[in-house]
Design an enzyme around this catalytic site. Structure first.
Site, short mmCIF file in Angstrom:
data_model
loop_
_atom_site.label_atom_id
_atom_site.label_comp_id
_atom_site.label_asym_id
_atom_site.label_seq_id
_atom_site.Cartn_x
_atom_site.Cartn_y
_atom_site.Cartn_z
N ARG A 293 1.15 -0.97 0.40
CA ARG A 293 0.04 -0.31 -0.22
C ARG A 293 0.90 1.08 0.13
O ARG A 293 1.32 1.42 1.21
CB ARG A 293 -0.90 0.13 1.40
N HIS A 297 -3.36 4.08 4.28
CA HIS A 297 -4.91 3.01 4.62
C HIS A 297 -6.15 3.51 4.43
O HIS A 297 -7.16 3.31 3.14
CB HIS A 297 -4.71 2.80 6.27
N TYR A 306 3.72 5.29 11.29
CA TYR A 306 4.63 4.27 11.26
C TYR A 306 4.88 3.16 10.52
O TYR A 306 5.54 2.32 10.63
CB TYR A 306 3.44 2.78 12.18
#
Length: 400
Positions: A293, A297, A306
């Site tokens: 990805r 998200h 993160y």
């Protein structure tokens, strides 16, 4: 095929892992991380097209793409480019306040287009909420997707018109729907198949494990297509599974295979193989498309909190669109005229989508209070009145 007892049927292939398996020995946590591609280690997977755009041979899967013509290759490239352009426009529209939320597929185009183009018209698709490329392949109008994320429709398409179910927001629940539908297909004696899409995070849901159990026991003609983009929001894959996801199929008694999710030819071949098994009465298959990805998200997420730029940049070098373009150019299957024409088509699509969304009505702010209870509820009435007063306060401010 005629089905009298789906529970009694025996798969023609022996159950277990397909390509990429590391055997039946217990996998340690360290091995699992290495196999998952941690810290630059390449996992074992099916790959027909390298990141450099070179075609590599595969004795088992080459036959499933042997008939792909240069025109079809250009079609796959066009699908990925237009899907990415649509996705980019949707992200921009959300940032401009035109959509409530958007779940981007950036980086996952090959997994979706490759698997989507492997389907027949009579196959049935159960998506999650990120399968915009599969929706494109099934002929769903892109503006219907945006209407849902704008809150003006509940999907906007007839699932039976395209054999493409409405998006599912509840994580993993569509795998149960897909399994039940596939069991029905088998009992009807049809030779079509079902495919259920989900992510690596959803693989931890109980619904998914339950789907694996039922599909295996009843030999359901379903393909479980997991797009492992390595991040379930902010949780890495190693927090979801101690072993590579495709190996989970072994425990349920059916094959699993890991494919390079950025290789559109590999995804096309592996999905065709899995669908062929399903239609032949050989039961379910788990396909793990190992991809990445590249973006957030959803547009409510900040991935810089993160994960680092180094990881993202490493995967950008494996871009699914770039590798197919390199192959097309090296094979003389496309010229600059083709790419220029596609660029113009891409910009026209973005403009058309943008205009369509801005022409949509605003959502009815009070619709959220409808149908909460069949006969109404005093608490809902109170909340509606409070919300009405809140909305009216903005009008009062304008008067001042």
């Amino acid at each position: 095929m005629t089905v009298e007892s789906t529970a009694a049927r025996t798969p023609r292939r022996s159950a277990g892992s397909k390509a990429g398996t590391t055997g039946t020995k217990r996998t340690t946590r360290t091995t699992a991380k290495k196999d998952a591609g941690a810290k630059g280690t390449e996992p074992q997977l099916v790959q027909l097209l390298t990141p450099e755009g070179k075609r590599v041979k595969n004795a088992e899967y080459d036959k499933y793409v042997a008939g792909v013509t240069p025109e079809e290759l250009r079609g796959l490239y066009r699908d990925m480019v237009l899907t990415r352009r649509f996705d980019a426009e949707a992200t921009a529209l959300q940032r401009q306040g035109e959509l409530g939320l958007w779940a981007s597929l950036l980086g996952q185009e090959a997994a979706q287009i490759g698997s989507g183009r492997a389907l027949r018209d009579d196959d049935y698709v159960f998506p999650t909420y990120r399968e915009h490329g599969v929706a494109w392949c099934r002929g769903v109008n892109p503006t219907n997707l945006l209407g849902m994320f704008r809150g003006v429709n509940n999907g906007g398409w007839d699932p039976n018109g395209n054999n493409f179910h409405l998006y599912t927001i509840v994580i993993g629940s569509q795998t149960l729907h897909a399994t039940g539908y596939a069991m029905g297909i088998a009992k009807d004696g049809a030779d079509s198949a079902v495919i259920a899409y989900f992510g690596d995070g959803a693989s931890s849901q109980g619904d998914v494990a339950e789907s694996f159990t039922f599909s295996a026991v009843y030999n359901a003609p379903v393909v479980f297509f997991c797009q492992n983009n390595q991040w379930a929001i902010s949780e890495p894959t190693e927090k979801q599974s101690r072993v590579p996801i495709y190996q989970r199929a072994q425990g349920f008694g059916f094959p699993g295979v890991r494919v390079d999710g950025n290789d559109v030819l590999g995804c096309l071949a592996v999905t065709r193989w899995a669908l062929e098994r399903a239609r032949a009465g050989e039961g379910p298959t788990l396909v793990e498309a190992f991809t990445y990805r590249m973006g957030a998200h959803t547009t409510s997420d900040d991935p810089t909190r993160y994960r680092g730029d180094e990881e993202r940049q490493a995967w950008e070098a494996k871009d699914p669109i770039l590798r197919l373009r390199r192959y097309l150019e090296a094979s003389n299957h496309a010229d600059e005229g083709f790419f220029a024409e596609l660029e113009a088509e891409s910009e026209a699509l973005g403009k058309r989508v943008r205009e369509a969304v801005r022409a949509m009505p605003d959502p009815d702010h009070f619709a959220i209070f409808e149908n909460v209870y069949a006969d109404g509820h005093a608490l809902v009435d109170e909340e509606r009145a409070q919300f009405a007063a809140y909305q009216a306060s903005f009008a009062d401010e304008g008067d001042n």
